[in-house]
Design an enzyme around this catalytic site. Structure first.
Site, mmCIF file in Angstrom:
data_model
loop_
_atom_site.group_PDB
_atom_site.id
_atom_site.type_symbol
_atom_site.label_atom_id
_atom_site.label_comp_id
_atom_site.label_asym_id
_atom_site.label_seq_id
_atom_site.Cartn_x
_atom_site.Cartn_y
_atom_site.Cartn_z
ATOM 1 N N GLY A 62 5.861 11.009 123.259
ATOM 2 C CA GLY A 62 4.592 10.678 123.909
ATOM 3 C C GLY A 62 3.492 11.574 123.382
ATOM 4 N N CYS A 89 11.597 13.920 120.851
ATOM 5 C CA CYS A 89 10.290 14.552 120.727
ATOM 6 C C CYS A 89 9.802 15.071 122.095
ATOM 7 C CB CYS A 89 9.305 13.584 120.066
ATOM 8 S SG CYS A 89 7.836 14.382 119.424
ATOM 9 N N TYR A 90 8.817 14.433 122.713
ATOM 10 C CA TYR A 90 8.347 14.913 124.021
ATOM 11 C C TYR A 90 9.502 14.976 125.022
ATOM 12 C CZ TYR A 90 5.583 15.338 128.287
ATOM 13 O OH TYR A 90 5.055 15.774 129.485
ATOM 14 N N HIS A 179 12.009 11.701 114.892
ATOM 15 C CA HIS A 179 12.030 10.335 115.428
ATOM 16 C C HIS A 179 13.129 9.505 114.756
ATOM 17 C CE1 HIS A 179 8.510 10.458 118.065
ATOM 18 N NE2 HIS A 179 8.127 11.431 117.239
ATOM 19 N N GLU A 181 14.115 6.677 115.516
ATOM 20 C CA GLU A 181 13.844 5.236 115.621
ATOM 21 C C GLU A 181 13.044 4.694 114.440
ATOM 22 O OE1 GLU A 181 12.615 7.673 117.359
ATOM 23 O OE2 GLU A 181 10.649 7.304 118.218
ATOM 24 N N ASP A 237 9.314 -18.568 118.154
ATOM 25 C CA ASP A 237 9.579 -18.388 119.591
ATOM 26 C C ASP A 237 9.708 -19.726 120.316
ATOM 27 O OD1 ASP A 237 9.301 -15.724 118.991
ATOM 28 O OD2 ASP A 237 7.283 -15.542 119.804
ATOM 29 N N LYS A 379 11.264 -9.747 118.842
ATOM 30 C CA LYS A 379 11.254 -10.769 117.793
ATOM 31 C C LYS A 379 12.572 -10.802 117.013
ATOM 32 C CE LYS A 379 8.022 -13.523 116.060
ATOM 33 N NZ LYS A 379 7.136 -14.275 116.959
#
Ligand code: XMP
Length: 523
Positions: A62, A89-90, A179, A181, A237, A379
């Site tokens: 964050g 992280c945070y 990170h 991710e 979608d 997605k």
């Protein structure tokens, strides 16, 4: 706190969001381990969290510093539930500070690649199982954990960050300063899988196949004997929604495809073919080209064009929908990022009707209950479900296309001739990108018809014709985008084909602007 629609009996990882720009990416990475996860606000209480019975918790990054007066924190009771926690992280800094470690501003904000060294202790933990002692990690932080206190031990470091990964001795808490991710962290996917599968014990049962069968059950339960209508736009979608509902209720589904004259070449014919060959649905194609073109005549302002298209679309759709007897449900392709962005991820349902991003909703005398089977999916998940349902790859991997279609790529006022010209040029761009094997590497590729003429020469004669711009971008989130470095040969082929095959065009230019400051579309 209720889940939007957590698949029954499905294991759950909860991500407590501290506002990182990467939180959605974190959720996508967890989903890639075939484990269901949801993002919830960091203010969730320990008892609310316990009631959801997650197998693991991730504290996101964050923008705050733990020393900010209004720094977000979490209910301390969450640490006492015995559920494995990964702080990113945070999330790492917050937990380290809470249990006696020191967090201080780094000498300068660290942003970019760092070489991560995992120590022997780290390599023996399940978090780093199967990972190399040295790899690349992506850093983006101002503060960092400096001294650890008695509760923590270091598992990994970088040249500027001594505690790049830590573990708590008395609890199942792991923290990483980098990170995992983002794809720049070379072994980030493995680390997330190690946490979710190795530490939290996920049985990796959240597969597209299981999603399809549980969704079909849920749709049947929700809809009963009623009829459902679904707008088909040609995008992935709406196609996946239609395919799922058709599997659930067969020909009690009616799809409506509004041909507004602004679709890509052969789009309507292709979608009609796919659905008539593979699914048992009623498909209504409403030919409304004339109506849209009349409404748009002489209108040059981009937002005005969008408004007119949105309103006309609603009118046409509503007229068609009224004709379908017994239809009480409207199916929509709302996906998880829409739910998160509308702020309704915690309980409740997004109330907005999303035919187009810019459309307000159906008239109030047309009341439908909503069926939104994709509202928990990203997605990437939607594409996996589409493939599972047997939709063709070229539809499943389709680039996004704006609701107002070619109208916002035909700058200024539009008419049938200019749209036809653009449609041909656009088809060539896509065709050449596909032939060069670049479609999956790029995020959006298209042609734009500019409202300028330029001088050219063809044969012995001077021409004074239209200019087409080619736009090709790569992006993950469509909020920022970079122009694609296409090989010159591909650009040359696109240019010569457009100039030779599309009547009225004598010049092609390539757009080399990134977003920001440019946008992806030109209008
Ligand atoms: P921009 O041009 O803002 O586009 O960088 C970001 C993404 O949004 C799409 N886009 C739209 N989609 N209705 C839509 O449904 C619209 O009015 C609209 N305008 C832009 C664009 O194609 C890109 O994917």
């Amino acid at each position: 706190m209720s889940s939007a629609s957590r698949p029954s009996g499905e294991e759950l990882v909860l991500i407590l969001d501290f506002g990182s720009q990467y939180t959605q990416l974190l959720a996508q990475r967890v989903r890639e381990t075939q484990t269901y996860c949801e993002i919830v606000p960091s203010t969730i209480t320990a008892s609310e969290l316990a009631a959801r019975s997650p197998i693991g918790v991730i504290l996101s990054g964050g923008p705050s510093s733990v020393y900010d007066a209004s720094a977000p924190t979490i209910d301390s009771g969450i640490y006492e539930l015995g559920i494995p926690i990964l702080g990113v992280c945070y999330g790492q800094q917050l937990t380290c500070k809470r249990f006696g470690a020191t967090v201080e501003p780094a000498s300068r904000r660290e942003y970019g690649f760092a070489e991560l060294t995992v120590n022997a202790q780290g390599l023996s933990t399940p978090l780093f199982s199967g990972m190399s002692p040295r790899s690349q990690a992506w850093m983006s932080h101002g503060d960092q954990v400096t001294s650890l206190g008695a509760e923590f031990e270091t598992l990994a470091s970088t040249p500027t960050c001594p505690n790049a990964a830590v573990r708590m001795k008395s609890r199942a808490f792991y923290g990483v300063q980098f990170h995992p991710e983002v794809t720049h962290t070379s072994e980030g996917g493995t680390l997330i899988r190690n946490f979710v599968v190795g530490i939290c014990g996920s049985s990796q049962s959240w597969t597209a196949k299981n999603f399809v069968s549980s969704s079909i059950e849920r749709i049947r339960e929700q809809v009963g004997d009623a009829r459902v209508i679904c707008g088909l736009s040609g995008g992935v979608d709406s196609a996946v929604v239609a395919a799922l509902i058709s599997r659930a209720i067969g020909d009690r589904l009616t799809c409506i495809c509004v041909d507004n004259g602004m679709m890509r070449k052969n789009e309507i014919a292709n979608i009609a073919k796919i659905f008539s060959e593979n699914f048992d649905v009623n498909l209504i194609v409403s030919d409304a080209e004339e109506r849209f073109l009349t409404a748009l005549r002489g209108v040059g302002d981009p937002q005005e064009k969008r408004k007119i298209i949105g309103k006309t679309f609603i009118d046409v759709f509503a007229t068609e929908a009224k004709r379908i007897e017994g239809a009480t449900f409207l199916a929509q392709g709302t996906i998880y990022p829409d739910v998160i962005e509308s702020g309704s991820s915690v309980g409740g349902h997004a109330a907005t009707i999303k035919f187009h991003h810019n459309v307000g909703g159906l008239p109030s005398d047309l009341e439908f209950k909503l069926v939104e089977p994709l509202r928990d999916l990203f997605k990437g998940d939607v594409r996996r479900v589409g493939l599972e349902l047997g939709l063709p790859e070229e539809l499943v991997w389709r680039h996004p296309f704006p609701g107002p279609g070619l109208a916002v790529r035909c700058l200024g006022p539009v008419d049938k001739d200019s749209l036809d010209c653009l449609r041909e040029a656009d088809a060539i761009v896509v065709d050449e990108i596909v032939s060069a094997g670049l479609y999956r590497e790029t995020s959006q590729v298209f042609a734009v018809l500019l409202p300028v003429k330029s001088v050219g020469v063809m044969g012995d004669g001077r021409t004074y014709d239209n200019v087409v711009a080619v736009r090709c971008v790569s992006t993950v989130d469509f909020m920022t985008a970079d122009w694609s470095r296409l090989p010159y040969d591909v650009l040359a082929k696109i240019s010569s084909r457009i100039i030779n095959e599309v009547k009225g065009v004598n010049r092609v230019v390539y757009d080399i602007s990134s977003k920001p400051p440019a946008t992806i579309e030109w209008e």
